[in-house]
Design a protein around this motif. Structure first.
Motif, PDB file in Angstrom:
ATOM      1  N   THR A 144       0.830  -1.205   0.000  1.00  0.00           N
ATOM      2  CA  THR A 144       0.000   0.000   0.000  1.00  0.00           C
ATOM      3  C   THR A 144       0.862   1.252   0.000  1.00  0.00           C
ATOM      4  O   THR A 144       0.628   2.188  -0.789  1.00  0.00           O
ATOM      5  CB  THR A 144      -0.920   0.010   1.239  1.00  0.00           C
ATOM      6  N   ALA A 145       1.861   1.292   0.865  1.00  0.00           N
ATOM      7  CA  ALA A 145       2.737   2.460   0.940  1.00  0.00           C
ATOM      8  C   ALA A 145       3.509   2.658  -0.363  1.00  0.00           C
ATOM      9  O   ALA A 145       3.694   3.793  -0.825  1.00  0.00           O
ATOM     10  CB  ALA A 145       3.701   2.316   2.112  1.00  0.00           C
ATOM     11  N   ALA A 146       3.964   1.555  -0.958  1.00  0.00           N
ATOM     12  CA  ALA A 146       4.686   1.650  -2.230  1.00  0.00           C
ATOM     13  C   ALA A 146       3.807   2.271  -3.312  1.00  0.00           C
ATOM     14  O   ALA A 146       4.269   3.090  -4.113  1.00  0.00           O
ATOM     15  CB  ALA A 146       5.167   0.269  -2.663  1.00  0.00           C
ATOM     16  N   THR A 147       2.538   1.897  -3.319  1.00  0.00           N
ATOM     17  CA  THR A 147       1.598   2.433  -4.301  1.00  0.00           C
ATOM     18  C   THR A 147       1.334   3.912  -4.061  1.00  0.00           C
ATOM     19  O   THR A 147       1.260   4.710  -5.001  1.00  0.00           O
ATOM     20  CB  THR A 147       0.269   1.650  -4.240  1.00  0.00           C
ATOM     21  N   GLU A 148       1.194   4.283  -2.793  1.00  0.00           N
ATOM     22  CA  GLU A 148       0.874   5.667  -2.468  1.00  0.00           C
ATOM     23  C   GLU A 148       2.016   6.634  -2.758  1.00  0.00           C
ATOM     24  O   GLU A 148       1.778   7.793  -3.127  1.00  0.00           O
ATOM     25  CB  GLU A 148       0.500   5.776  -0.982  1.00  0.00           C
ATOM     26  N   PHE A 149       3.262   6.169  -2.631  1.00  0.00           N
ATOM     27  CA  PHE A 149       4.376   7.105  -2.706  1.00  0.00           C
ATOM     28  C   PHE A 149       5.345   6.836  -3.851  1.00  0.00           C
ATOM     29  O   PHE A 149       6.406   7.440  -3.929  1.00  0.00           O
ATOM     30  CB  PHE A 149       5.115   7.138  -1.360  1.00  0.00           C
ATOM     31  N   GLY A 150       4.946   5.939  -4.759  1.00  0.00           N
ATOM     32  CA  GLY A 150       5.795   5.646  -5.906  1.00  0.00           C
ATOM     33  C   GLY A 150       6.051   6.847  -6.786  1.00  0.00           C
ATOM     34  O   GLY A 150       7.167   7.030  -7.301  1.00  0.00           O
ATOM     35  N   ARG A 151       5.042   7.692  -6.968  1.00  0.00           N
ATOM     36  CA  ARG A 151       5.220   8.858  -7.838  1.00  0.00           C
ATOM     37  C   ARG A 151       6.170   9.887  -7.238  1.00  0.00           C
ATOM     38  O   ARG A 151       6.682  10.749  -7.958  1.00  0.00           O
ATOM     39  CB  ARG A 151       3.866   9.500  -8.140  1.00  0.00           C
ATOM     40  N   LYS A 152       6.390   9.788  -5.953  1.00  0.00           N
ATOM     41  CA  LYS A 152       7.378  10.650  -5.310  1.00  0.00           C
ATOM     42  C   LYS A 152       8.756   9.986  -5.290  1.00  0.00           C
ATOM     43  O   LYS A 152       9.699  10.525  -4.714  1.00  0.00           O
ATOM     44  CB  LYS A 152       6.939  10.979  -3.884  1.00  0.00           C
ATOM     45  N   ASN A 153       8.843   8.810  -5.919  1.00  0.00           N
ATOM     46  CA  ASN A 153      10.079   8.033  -5.975  1.00  0.00           C
ATOM     47  C   ASN A 153      10.574   7.662  -4.579  1.00  0.00           C
ATOM     48  O   ASN A 153      11.774   7.667  -4.310  1.00  0.00           O
ATOM     49  CB  ASN A 153      11.164   8.775  -6.758  1.00  0.00           C
ATOM     50  N   ILE A 154       9.634   7.352  -3.706  1.00  0.00           N
ATOM     51  CA  ILE A 154       9.966   6.770  -2.402  1.00  0.00           C
ATOM     52  C   ILE A 154       9.628   5.290  -2.485  1.00  0.00           C
ATOM     53  O   ILE A 154       8.467   4.919  -2.669  1.00  0.00           O
ATOM     54  CB  ILE A 154       9.176   7.435  -1.262  1.00  0.00           C
ATOM     55  N   ARG A 155      10.643   4.446  -2.393  1.00  0.00           N
ATOM     56  CA  ARG A 155      10.433   3.012  -2.529  1.00  0.00           C
ATOM     57  C   ARG A 155      10.151   2.370  -1.175  1.00  0.00           C
ATOM     58  O   ARG A 155      10.731   2.763  -0.163  1.00  0.00           O
ATOM     59  CB  ARG A 155      11.653   2.351  -3.171  1.00  0.00           C
ATOM     60  N   VAL A 156       9.252   1.393  -1.175  1.00  0.00           N
ATOM     61  CA  VAL A 156       8.894   0.695   0.066  1.00  0.00           C
ATOM     62  C   VAL A 156       8.889  -0.806  -0.205  1.00  0.00           C
ATOM     63  O   VAL A 156       8.117  -1.292  -1.037  1.00  0.00           O
ATOM     64  CB  VAL A 156       7.511   1.128   0.592  1.00  0.00           C
ATOM     65  N   ASN A 157       9.751  -1.524   0.472  1.00  0.00           N
ATOM     66  CA  ASN A 157       9.855  -2.970   0.317  1.00  0.00           C
ATOM     67  C   ASN A 157       9.917  -3.644   1.684  1.00  0.00           C
ATOM     68  O   ASN A 157       9.989  -2.974   2.719  1.00  0.00           O
ATOM     69  CB  ASN A 157      11.107  -3.326  -0.498  1.00  0.00           C
ATOM     70  N   ILE A 160      12.852  -1.390  -7.743  1.00  0.00           N
ATOM     71  CA  ILE A 160      12.125  -2.394  -6.972  1.00  0.00           C
ATOM     72  C   ILE A 160      11.321  -1.691  -5.891  1.00  0.00           C
ATOM     73  O   ILE A 160      11.883  -0.968  -5.065  1.00  0.00           O
ATOM     74  CB  ILE A 160      13.081  -3.414  -6.311  1.00  0.00           C
ATOM     75  N   THR A 161      10.010  -1.888  -5.888  1.00  0.00           N
ATOM     76  CA  THR A 161       9.173  -1.335  -4.837  1.00  0.00           C
ATOM     77  C   THR A 161       7.907  -2.172  -4.692  1.00  0.00           C
ATOM     78  O   THR A 161       7.442  -2.795  -5.659  1.00  0.00           O
ATOM     79  CB  THR A 161       8.826   0.145  -5.095  1.00  0.00           C
ATOM     80  N   GLY A 162       7.387  -2.227  -3.480  1.00  0.00           N
ATOM     81  CA  GLY A 162       6.186  -3.002  -3.200  1.00  0.00           C
ATOM     82  C   GLY A 162       6.429  -4.492  -3.105  1.00  0.00           C
ATOM     83  O   GLY A 162       5.484  -5.285  -3.077  1.00  0.00           O
ATOM     84  N   GLU A 163       7.687  -4.892  -3.005  1.00  0.00           N
ATOM     85  CA  GLU A 163       8.027  -6.312  -3.006  1.00  0.00           C
ATOM     86  C   GLU A 163       8.458  -6.787  -1.616  1.00  0.00           C
ATOM     87  O   GLU A 163       8.921  -6.011  -0.791  1.00  0.00           O
ATOM     88  CB  GLU A 163       9.158  -6.580  -3.996  1.00  0.00           C
ATOM     89  N   THR A 164       8.333  -8.085  -1.414  1.00  0.00           N
ATOM     90  CA  THR A 164       8.844  -8.729  -0.207  1.00  0.00           C
ATOM     91  C   THR A 164       9.901  -9.738  -0.616  1.00  0.00           C
ATOM     92  O   THR A 164       9.616 -10.671  -1.363  1.00  0.00           O
ATOM     93  CB  THR A 164       7.718  -9.433   0.574  1.00  0.00           C
ATOM     94  N   LEU A 165      11.116  -9.516  -0.156  1.00  0.00           N
ATOM     95  CA  LEU A 165      12.231 -10.401  -0.477  1.00  0.00           C
ATOM     96  C   LEU A 165      12.322 -11.485   0.591  1.00  0.00           C
ATOM     97  O   LEU A 165      12.565 -11.195   1.756  1.00  0.00           O
ATOM     98  CB  LEU A 165      13.536  -9.594  -0.538  1.00  0.00           C
ATOM     99  N   VAL A 166      12.125 -12.727   0.179  1.00  0.00           N
ATOM    100  CA  VAL A 166      12.153 -13.860   1.092  1.00  0.00           C
ATOM    101  C   VAL A 166      13.590 -14.298   1.328  1.00  0.00           C
ATOM    102  O   VAL A 166      14.354 -14.506   0.374  1.00  0.00           O
ATOM    103  CB  VAL A 166      11.319 -15.031   0.539  1.00  0.00           C
ATOM    104  N   ILE A 167      13.962 -14.460   2.605  1.00  0.00           N
ATOM    105  CA  ILE A 167      15.313 -14.862   2.965  1.00  0.00           C
ATOM    106  C   ILE A 167      15.170 -16.065   3.882  1.00  0.00           C
ATOM    107  O   ILE A 167      15.254 -15.958   5.118  1.00  0.00           O
ATOM    108  CB  ILE A 167      16.057 -13.725   3.689  1.00  0.00           C
ATOM    109  N   ASP A 168      14.967 -17.237   3.303  1.00  0.00           N
ATOM    110  CA  ASP A 168      14.571 -18.395   4.118  1.00  0.00           C
ATOM    111  C   ASP A 168      15.314 -19.680   3.767  1.00  0.00           C
ATOM    112  O   ASP A 168      14.932 -20.761   4.230  1.00  0.00           O
ATOM    113  CB  ASP A 168      13.068 -18.632   4.010  1.00  0.00           C
ATOM    114  N   GLY A 169      16.367 -19.585   2.945  1.00  0.00           N
ATOM    115  CA  GLY A 169      17.102 -20.785   2.570  1.00  0.00           C
ATOM    116  C   GLY A 169      16.284 -21.794   1.799  1.00  0.00           C
ATOM    117  O   GLY A 169      16.638 -22.972   1.716  1.00  0.00           O
ATOM    118  N   GLY A 170      15.172 -21.330   1.235  1.00  0.00           N
ATOM    119  CA  GLY A 170      14.327 -22.223   0.440  1.00  0.00           C
ATOM    120  C   GLY A 170      13.256 -22.950   1.247  1.00  0.00           C
ATOM    121  O   GLY A 170      12.668 -23.926   0.761  1.00  0.00           O
TER     122      GLY A 170
END
Length: 247
Positions: free
Chosen positions: A166-179, A233-243
């Motif tokens: 939601t935050a990534a969508t709201e502030f993308g046009r201001k070039n504020i990335r949220v992940n 990259i914005t609005g994404e969740t990077l998984v760090i779980d060893g698979g």
């Protein structure tokens, strides 16, 4: 240096992942405002950064208290002049109980710290952030797959991922990335109790790589998302779980 002259806030900066990330930010040239509810733990992180030649200050913050969070942001502005990076990392685990046995107070505590704290961090920091700024929130694979006996924790982390989008969508046009990052089992104090159980041999190898993760491996991922290397990259969740989620 990947964060040269950047100003970063790290909440939960006295804990394992928070401290490691604050150190990585400083190593890459950032000036770091370390925030934690524990003054002792937070100051220890600051001192380590300073001993290695970095610039850092500490501000004691209860992330469930709106006034505290507002003061954290204002303190960063007063000290460093701006905010380029916000790492919303402060969080708490939950005691293992089935849903009917979880008290409302236990539920609310986890939600307040893990979810509302992230909301408050963004609420007060975003108005100060300019084009090119980056926010990283800590979620968990428990928020993706659901984890039995920790309903509040799973719910809070799933909501963090939705709030991130939601935050990534709201502030993308201001070039504020949220992940966000979603760690699996990481070798921190939060899993110390698990190590004492007969389930640990199974839990510690329950992923493709057959080992638990390290705080630095999470910190490096956060560093990437916070840096200009992740500028598209914005609005994404990077998984760090060893698979883990691949099993």
């Amino acid at each position: 240096m990947r964060l040269k002259n950047k100003i970063a806030i790290v909440t939960g900066g006295g804990g394992d992942i928070g401290r490691t990330t604050a150190l990585r930010f400083a190593e890459e040239g950032a000036q770091v405002m370390v925030s934690d509810i524990s003054e002792e733990a937070g100051l220890e992180t600051v001192n380590i950064i300073r001993e290695t030649g970095g610039k850092s200050e500490f501000i004691c913050t209860d992330m469930t208290n709106p006034k505290d969070v507002e003061n954290m942001v204002q303190g960063t502005i007063d000290t460093f002049g701006r905010i380029d990076i916000l790492y919303n990392n402060a969080g708490v685990n939950a005691d293992e109980k089935k849903i009917p046995d979880v008290s409302l107070e236990e539920w609310q505590k986890v939600i307040d710290i893990n979810l509302t704290g992230v909301f408050l961090g963004m609420k007060y920091a975003i108005p100060w952030m300019e084009s090119g700024s980056s926010i990283v929130n800590t979620a968990s694979i428990a928020g993706i797959k659901g984890q039995k006996l920790v309903s509040a924790y799973s719910a809070s982390k799933s909501s963090v991922m939705a709030l991130t989008k939601t935050a990534a969508t709201e502030f993308g046009r201001k070039n504020i990335r949220v992940n966000a990052v979603a760690p699996g089992i990481i070798d921190t104090k939060m899993v110390d109790d698990w190590k004492k159980t007969d389930k640990w041999p199974i839990l510690s190898t329950a992923n493709v790589l057959r080992r638990i993760g390290k705080s630095k491996e999470v910190a490096d991922a956060v560093l990437f998302l916070a840096s200009d290397e992740a500028s598209f990259i914005t609005g994404e969740t990077l998984v760090i779980d060893g698979g883990t989620l691949n099993l």
